[in-house]
Design a protein around this motif. Structure first.
Motif, PDB file in Angstrom:
ATOM      1  N   TYR A  99       2.510  -4.685 -54.671  1.00 55.09           N
ATOM      2  CA  TYR A  99       3.314  -3.474 -54.560  1.00 55.09           C
ATOM      3  C   TYR A  99       4.744  -3.810 -54.982  1.00 55.09           C
ATOM      4  CZ  TYR A  99      -0.574  -1.539 -51.902  1.00 55.09           C
ATOM      5  OH  TYR A  99      -1.812  -1.096 -51.522  1.00 55.09           O
ATOM      6  N   ASN A 100       5.447  -2.828 -55.573  1.00 57.71           N
ATOM      7  CA  ASN A 100       6.780  -3.122 -56.091  1.00 57.71           C
ATOM      8  C   ASN A 100       7.914  -2.434 -55.339  1.00 57.71           C
ATOM      9  OD1 ASN A 100       6.593  -0.434 -57.045  1.00 57.71           O
ATOM     10  ND2 ASN A 100       5.781  -1.139 -59.009  1.00 57.71           N
ATOM     11  N   GLN A 101       7.593  -1.509 -54.413  1.00 57.82           N
ATOM     12  CA  GLN A 101       8.671  -0.884 -53.658  1.00 57.82           C
ATOM     13  C   GLN A 101       8.158  -0.379 -52.317  1.00 57.82           C
ATOM     14  OE1 GLN A 101       9.888   2.384 -56.270  1.00 57.82           O
ATOM     15  NE2 GLN A 101       9.080   3.870 -54.840  1.00 57.82           N
ATOM     16  N   ILE A 102       9.104  -0.171 -51.416  1.00 58.20           N
ATOM     17  CA  ILE A 102       8.798   0.401 -50.106  1.00 58.20           C
ATOM     18  C   ILE A 102       9.610   1.681 -49.965  1.00 58.20           C
ATOM     19  CG2 ILE A 102      10.570  -1.030 -48.993  1.00 58.20           C
ATOM     20  CD1 ILE A 102       8.835  -1.000 -46.464  1.00 58.20           C
ATOM     21  N   ASN A 103       8.952   2.759 -49.539  1.00 57.78           N
ATOM     22  CA  ASN A 103       9.602   4.046 -49.331  1.00 57.78           C
ATOM     23  C   ASN A 103       9.805   4.252 -47.826  1.00 57.78           C
ATOM     24  OD1 ASN A 103       9.444   4.568 -52.111  1.00 57.78           O
ATOM     25  ND2 ASN A 103       7.386   5.395 -51.904  1.00 57.78           N
ATOM     26  N   LEU A 117      20.967   0.164 -41.105  1.00 58.53           N
ATOM     27  CA  LEU A 117      19.824  -0.425 -40.420  1.00 58.53           C
ATOM     28  C   LEU A 117      19.380  -1.676 -41.164  1.00 58.53           C
ATOM     29  CD1 LEU A 117      17.463   2.570 -39.499  1.00 58.53           C
ATOM     30  CD2 LEU A 117      18.816   1.179 -37.931  1.00 58.53           C
ATOM     31  N   ARG A 118      18.834  -2.605 -40.393  1.00 59.98           N
ATOM     32  CA  ARG A 118      18.210  -3.775 -41.001  1.00 59.98           C
ATOM     33  C   ARG A 118      16.694  -3.560 -41.045  1.00 59.98           C
ATOM     34  NH1 ARG A 118      20.250  -8.447 -37.185  1.00 59.98           N
ATOM     35  NH2 ARG A 118      20.151  -6.711 -35.712  1.00 59.98           N
ATOM     36  N   VAL A 119      16.090  -3.930 -42.181  1.00 57.62           N
ATOM     37  CA  VAL A 119      14.638  -3.839 -42.336  1.00 57.62           C
ATOM     38  C   VAL A 119      14.134  -5.221 -42.716  1.00 57.62           C
ATOM     39  CG1 VAL A 119      12.722  -2.774 -43.580  1.00 57.62           C
ATOM     40  CG2 VAL A 119      14.779  -1.435 -43.070  1.00 57.62           C
ATOM     41  N   THR A 153      13.809   6.924 -48.776  1.00 55.66           N
ATOM     42  CA  THR A 153      14.623   6.072 -49.646  1.00 55.66           C
ATOM     43  C   THR A 153      13.710   5.024 -50.269  1.00 55.66           C
ATOM     44  OG1 THR A 153      16.591   6.359 -48.264  1.00 55.66           O
ATOM     45  CG2 THR A 153      16.550   4.462 -49.753  1.00 55.66           C
ATOM     46  N   ALA A 154      13.682   4.970 -51.604  1.00 55.74           N
ATOM     47  CA  ALA A 154      12.839   4.001 -52.312  1.00 55.74           C
ATOM     48  C   ALA A 154      13.636   2.714 -52.508  1.00 55.74           C
ATOM     49  CB  ALA A 154      12.381   4.565 -53.649  1.00 55.74           C
ATOM     50  N   ILE A 155      13.105   1.617 -52.011  1.00 59.53           N
ATOM     51  CA  ILE A 155      13.769   0.317 -52.123  1.00 59.53           C
ATOM     52  C   ILE A 155      12.825  -0.650 -52.831  1.00 59.53           C
ATOM     53  CG2 ILE A 155      14.835  -1.578 -50.859  1.00 59.53           C
ATOM     54  CD1 ILE A 155      15.378   0.361 -48.571  1.00 59.53           C
ATOM     55  N   ALA A 156      13.269  -1.219 -53.931  1.00 58.10           N
ATOM     56  CA  ALA A 156      12.448  -2.186 -54.673  1.00 58.10           C
ATOM     57  C   ALA A 156      12.291  -3.462 -53.839  1.00 58.10           C
ATOM     58  CB  ALA A 156      13.077  -2.498 -56.019  1.00 58.10           C
ATOM     59  N   LEU A 157      11.075  -3.960 -53.754  1.00 59.96           N
ATOM     60  CA  LEU A 157      10.832  -5.163 -52.957  1.00 59.96           C
ATOM     61  C   LEU A 157      11.568  -6.371 -53.527  1.00 59.96           C
ATOM     62  CD1 LEU A 157       7.038  -4.854 -52.064  1.00 59.96           C
ATOM     63  CD2 LEU A 157       9.022  -4.312 -50.662  1.00 59.96           C
ATOM     64  N   GLU A 158      11.858  -6.339 -54.828  1.00 61.88           N
ATOM     65  CA  GLU A 158      12.565  -7.463 -55.429  1.00 61.88           C
ATOM     66  C   GLU A 158      14.011  -7.569 -54.945  1.00 61.88           C
ATOM     67  OE1 GLU A 158      13.971  -5.252 -59.571  1.00 61.88           O
ATOM     68  OE2 GLU A 158      12.433  -6.802 -59.607  1.00 61.88           O
ATOM     69  N   THR A 159      14.524  -6.494 -54.304  1.00 58.42           N
ATOM     70  CA  THR A 159      15.894  -6.555 -53.784  1.00 58.42           C
ATOM     71  C   THR A 159      15.956  -7.198 -52.397  1.00 58.42           C
ATOM     72  OG1 THR A 159      15.719  -4.320 -52.821  1.00 58.42           O
ATOM     73  CG2 THR A 159      16.527  -4.500 -55.091  1.00 58.42           C
ATOM     74  N   PHE A 160      14.801  -7.385 -51.751  1.00 60.20           N
ATOM     75  CA  PHE A 160      14.792  -8.051 -50.450  1.00 60.20           C
ATOM     76  C   PHE A 160      15.169  -9.525 -50.627  1.00 60.20           C
ATOM     77  CE2 PHE A 160      12.785  -4.244 -49.227  1.00 60.20           C
ATOM     78  CZ  PHE A 160      12.716  -4.184 -47.837  1.00 60.20           C
ATOM     79  N   GLU A 208       5.949   3.673 -46.438  1.00 55.68           N
ATOM     80  CA  GLU A 208       4.915   3.635 -47.476  1.00 55.68           C
ATOM     81  C   GLU A 208       5.260   2.567 -48.513  1.00 55.68           C
ATOM     82  OE1 GLU A 208       2.914   7.313 -49.467  1.00 55.68           O
ATOM     83  OE2 GLU A 208       4.615   6.743 -50.725  1.00 55.68           O
ATOM     84  N   PHE A 209       4.293   1.706 -48.789  1.00 55.35           N
ATOM     85  CA  PHE A 209       4.419   0.745 -49.881  1.00 55.35           C
ATOM     86  C   PHE A 209       3.816   1.378 -51.133  1.00 55.35           C
ATOM     87  CE2 PHE A 209       4.845  -1.959 -46.231  1.00 55.35           C
ATOM     88  CZ  PHE A 209       5.720  -2.953 -46.632  1.00 55.35           C
ATOM     89  N   GLN A 210       4.477   1.174 -52.268  1.00 52.31           N
ATOM     90  CA  GLN A 210       4.022   1.793 -53.513  1.00 52.31           C
ATOM     91  C   GLN A 210       3.925   0.742 -54.618  1.00 52.31           C
ATOM     92  OE1 GLN A 210       5.855   5.583 -54.552  1.00 52.31           O
ATOM     93  NE2 GLN A 210       5.845   5.010 -56.707  1.00 52.31           N
ATOM     94  N   GLY A 211       2.848   0.828 -55.396  1.00 58.28           N
ATOM     95  CA  GLY A 211       2.641  -0.100 -56.507  1.00 58.28           C
ATOM     96  C   GLY A 211       1.842   0.563 -57.607  1.00 58.28           C
ATOM     97  N   VAL A 212       1.260  -0.237 -58.462  1.00 58.87           N
ATOM     98  CA  VAL A 212       0.461   0.292 -59.574  1.00 58.87           C
ATOM     99  C   VAL A 212      -0.942  -0.314 -59.508  1.00 58.87           C
ATOM    100  CG1 VAL A 212       2.422   0.695 -61.094  1.00 58.87           C
ATOM    101  CG2 VAL A 212       1.314  -1.527 -61.108  1.00 58.87           C
ATOM    102  N   TRP A 213      -1.916   0.493 -59.898  1.00 56.35           N
ATOM    103  CA  TRP A 213      -3.292   0.008 -59.916  1.00 56.35           C
ATOM    104  C   TRP A 213      -3.522  -0.974 -61.054  1.00 56.35           C
ATOM    105  CZ3 TRP A 213      -6.196   0.352 -55.889  1.00 56.35           C
ATOM    106  CH2 TRP A 213      -6.062   1.441 -55.015  1.00 56.35           C
ATOM    107  N   ILE A 214      -2.899  -0.663 -62.180  1.00 51.65           N
ATOM    108  CA  ILE A 214      -3.048  -1.529 -63.347  1.00 51.65           C
ATOM    109  C   ILE A 214      -1.711  -1.611 -64.051  1.00 51.65           C
ATOM    110  CG2 ILE A 214      -3.856   0.421 -64.743  1.00 51.65           C
ATOM    111  CD1 ILE A 214      -5.468  -1.566 -66.407  1.00 51.65           C
TER     112      ILE A 214
END
Length: 435
Positions: A99-103, A117-119, A153-160, A208-214
């Motif tokens: 997955y590439n982002q968390i909403n 807030l801290r996540v 708020t959509a946050i890219a996981l790569e920013t963590f 919600e975690f969001q990614g791509v199937w392919i």
């Protein structure tokens, strides 16, 4: 030939179906975290000797955390947090690496001026996770301001980022020091760092975690290889047909095969680019719109000269009528290759429509443009074409003055019209308008 056409139509339909599916479904997969599936708990510093107090209430699929943070000299880092357990064991979690982002849809109200807030998305790995030591779980963290009633708020996981104190305290090696989401047993949502006192309410509406199937590149490569097989099959079919019917034209057949192979490679490279003409590989009008605006601005500022050649193949309709559209298409492709081989890398060759082409010459005045036009006209006239007949072209030349791009092109078009009217296979120059 009919079988090839049927296969082509079938692959086109399948390609469109795949692209539509990818647009609406294939490029999105989600994983929703809800209180119905996982355990939501409230945690505060009271377990560590602090005075803060919190409570949690689950209602209508939402989690409501109320908290009062109290400053206490016995524990200098007061906090409240909502913890979501995704597993009964800290060694076994959920793999979110694809997955590439968390909403995060969170409503946050507080009396404290720090409204962030801290996540933390905590990851487990045998290299650093120790039994009964929850702090050994990796802290993939980010801090943000959720607001109230603002939606997700959509946050890219790569920013963590992994917290530096955790890396230092656990003596983590470099290979495990970066963010990792391959085995997540816990998610934490906590008050901001540095908060010492205040009242807080955190309402978790949805996570919600969001990614791509392919992956898009994988899908496009698959489609590209499919089309490559179709093109190669068509080439083999045409080669066989030419050997049966044109046994006395070995030279032409060999040249056509080499040309088709070259064009096939170019079309494969350009198949994903919307700014290329699908038949010839030349740039189309859309591809140069922004570039032409920049060139026009450079001319207006007096930074450079800019000229254009409007080129038309003479008597091209008679070629199509006599030799067929397949030969006509081959000539258009070869025409582009010949011109492309005789212009500079920073010049732009554009298919303007039908058998009409435009070459844009930056840093080129009228005399230089006329010289290049004559060179191109002569090369076209003396080139040995795929149908073993001569081809000529007429060219209109214009240098841009204090005018719009469209006006310069119109002048070059008018000069082309005069070249064709005076017998074709000629170059005519259109002087710039008087200022």
């Amino acid at each position: 030939m009919r079988n090839v056409q049927k296969i082509t139509i079938g692959i086109v339909i399948v390609t469109l179906v795949i692209l539509v599916w990818y647009h609406f479904h294939g490029n999105t997969k989600t994983y929703t975290i809800t209180p119905d599936q996982f355990r939501y708990m409230n945690i505060d510093d009271s377990s560590k000797g602090g005075l803060s107090r919190s409570a949690i209430n689950i209602k209508d699929g939402k989690a409501y955390l109320t908290c009062e943070v109290v400053n206490n000299s016995d524990y200098p880092w007061p906090y409240c947090e909502l913890e979501i357990s995704l597993s009964d064991s800290i060694f076994k979690g959920i793999d979110f690496s694809e997955y590439n982002q968390i909403n995060l849809d969170i409503d946050y109200t507080t009396s404290h001026p720090n409204k962030r807030l801290r996540v933390y998305v905590r990851n487990s790995h045998p290299a650093y996770t120790r039994a009964n030591e929850r702090t050994s779980l990796k802290f993939n963290g980010i801090e943000y301001s959720p607001g109230f009633g603002d939606g997700a708020t959509a946050i890219a996981l790569e920013t963590f980022q992994v917290l530096t104190w955790w890396i230092s305290d656990n003596n983590i090696s470099i290979e495990h020091a970066s963010a990792d989401f391959s085995n997540v047993p816990i998610i934490e949502i906590a008050t901001a760092s540095g908060v010492t006192e205040g009242k807080f309410e955190i309402v978790v509406n949805n996570i919600e975690f969001q990614g791509v199937w392919i992956d898009e590149s994988t899908m496009l490569k698959g489609l590209l290889y499919t089309w490559l097989l179709l093109v190669m099959s068509f080439i083999l079919y045409e080669q066989s047909k030419l050997h049966r019917r044109l046994r006395q034209s070995h030279l032409r057949a060999a040249r056509l095969f080499a040309l088709n192979q070259n064009l096939t490679e170019k079309n494969i490279q350009f198949s994903e680019l919307a700014n290329r003409d699908s038949l010839t590989g030349a740039l189309n009008r859309h591809a140069v719109q922004d570039w032409l605006k920049d060139m026009a601005q450079q001319v207006r500022w007096g930074h450079q000269d800019f000229s254009t050649l409007f080129i038309d193949i003479d008597h091209f309709k008679s070629v199509n009528d006599k030799y067929g559209h397949q030969v006509g298409d081959d000539i258009l492709r070869e025409f582009v290759l010949v011109i492309s081989s005789n212009i500079r890398s920073n010049d732009c060759l554009v298919r303007w429509g039908g058998e009409e082409f435009i070459v844009f010459f930056p840093e080129t005045n009228s005399q230089q443009a006329m010289n290049r036009a004559e060179t191109i006209r002569n090369i076209i006239a003396t080139h040995q074409w795929c149908h073993n007949k001569s081809v000529t072209c007429s060219i209109g030349v214009a240098q841009m003055g204090q005018e719009r791009i469209t006006e310069m092109i119109a002048r070059a078009d008018d000069a082309l019209y005069k070249a064709k009217g005076s017998g074709r296979n000629k170059v005519v120059f259109s002087p710039p308008p008087l200022q």
